[in-house]
Design a protein around this motif. Structure first.
Motif, PDB file in Angstrom:
ATOM      1  N   GLU A 163       0.829  -1.216   0.000  1.00  0.00           N
ATOM      2  CA  GLU A 163       0.000   0.000   0.000  1.00  0.00           C
ATOM      3  C   GLU A 163       0.857   1.256   0.000  1.00  0.00           C
ATOM      4  N   ILE A 164       1.959   1.214   0.711  1.00  0.00           N
ATOM      5  CA  ILE A 164       2.859   2.359   0.799  1.00  0.00           C
ATOM      6  C   ILE A 164       3.621   2.546  -0.511  1.00  0.00           C
ATOM      7  N   LEU A 165       4.094   1.466  -1.088  1.00  0.00           N
ATOM      8  CA  LEU A 165       4.962   1.553  -2.266  1.00  0.00           C
ATOM      9  C   LEU A 165       4.216   1.692  -3.593  1.00  0.00           C
ATOM     10  N   ARG A 166       2.976   1.219  -3.669  1.00  0.00           N
ATOM     11  CA  ARG A 166       2.234   1.257  -4.932  1.00  0.00           C
ATOM     12  C   ARG A 166       2.143   2.675  -5.517  1.00  0.00           C
ATOM     13  N   PRO A 167       1.729   3.704  -4.753  1.00  0.00           N
ATOM     14  CA  PRO A 167       1.677   5.059  -5.329  1.00  0.00           C
ATOM     15  C   PRO A 167       3.062   5.571  -5.747  1.00  0.00           C
TER      16      PRO A 167
END
Length: 153
Positions: free
Chosen positions: A87-91
Motif C-alpha cells: 500500500e505504501i509503495l504502490r503510489p
C-alpha cells in the motif's frame, strides 16, 4: 575526544557517521527527530551510532535516491506487514512510472532533434507530429482528437 572521532565499542559519533555518508550532522538529527534513527547515548549524553545505524542510514539514502520522501520511509520502517508495504509503495511506483514515461518522451524529442537532417528542426516530421499533438483539441478523456491539425510547411 573530538565529536568527529570514532568511539569505544565500534560506535561512531554523529560527526563520524555524517562524514562517512557525506551528510551534514543536522540531517542525522532531523532523521532522529522524525523517528528514523535511534542512536544510543554515551555517559555524557552524546549520540553513538552502531552497525544497525549504519545500515539504517544507507537504507534511508537508497530509498531517498529512489524518490521516496522521509514520511514514506518512516512508514515503511514502521511496518513488517507485506500488504501494508505494498500500500505504501504502490503510489510511489506509479509516480516513478509517470516520471520515467515523461523522461522517455523528452529523450525521444531530443534524439529527434539530434537526428534531424533539416537545418530548421521545426521542419522535421517528428517535431511536426509532436507539435500537432500538443496543439490539437483534446477529448474529455485527455486523448488527442483524431482530426489533429497537420503542420504547415
Amino acid at each position: 575526544m573530538k565529536s568527529s572521532e570514532d568511539g569505544d565499542a565500534g560506535t561512531l559519533s554523529i560527526g563520524a557517521l555524517a562524514a562517512r555518508f557525506g551528510l551534514a550532522t543536522h540531517v542525522l538529527r532531523h532523521w532522529e527527530a522524525m523517528g528514523l534513527l535511534h542512536p544510543g547515548r554515551d555517559a555524557g549524553g552524546r549520540r553513538r551510532y552502531g552497525a544497525d545505524d549504519l545500515t539504517r542510514v544507507a537504507t534511508i539514502l537508497i530509498l531517498k535516491e529512489a524518490g521516496l520522501g522521509l514520511n514514506t520511509i518512516r512508514s515503511l520502517s514502521a511496518t513488517v506487514n507485506r500488504a501494508t508495504r505494498h500500500e505504501i509503495l504502490r503510489p510511489a511506483a506509479q509516480e516513478l512510472r509517470s516520471r520515467i514515461a515523461a523522461a522517455q518522451a523528452s529523450l525521444e524529442l531530443i534524439e529527434g532533434g539530434l537526428n534531424c537532417e533539416y537545418e530548421d528542426v521545426t521542419q522535421c516530421p517528428n517535431y511536426g507530429r509532436l507539435i500537432a499533438e500538443r496543439a490539437s483539441p483534446r477529448s474529455p478523456a485527455g486523448d488527442p482528437v483524431t482530426e489533429a491539425v497537420a503542420p504547415t510547411s
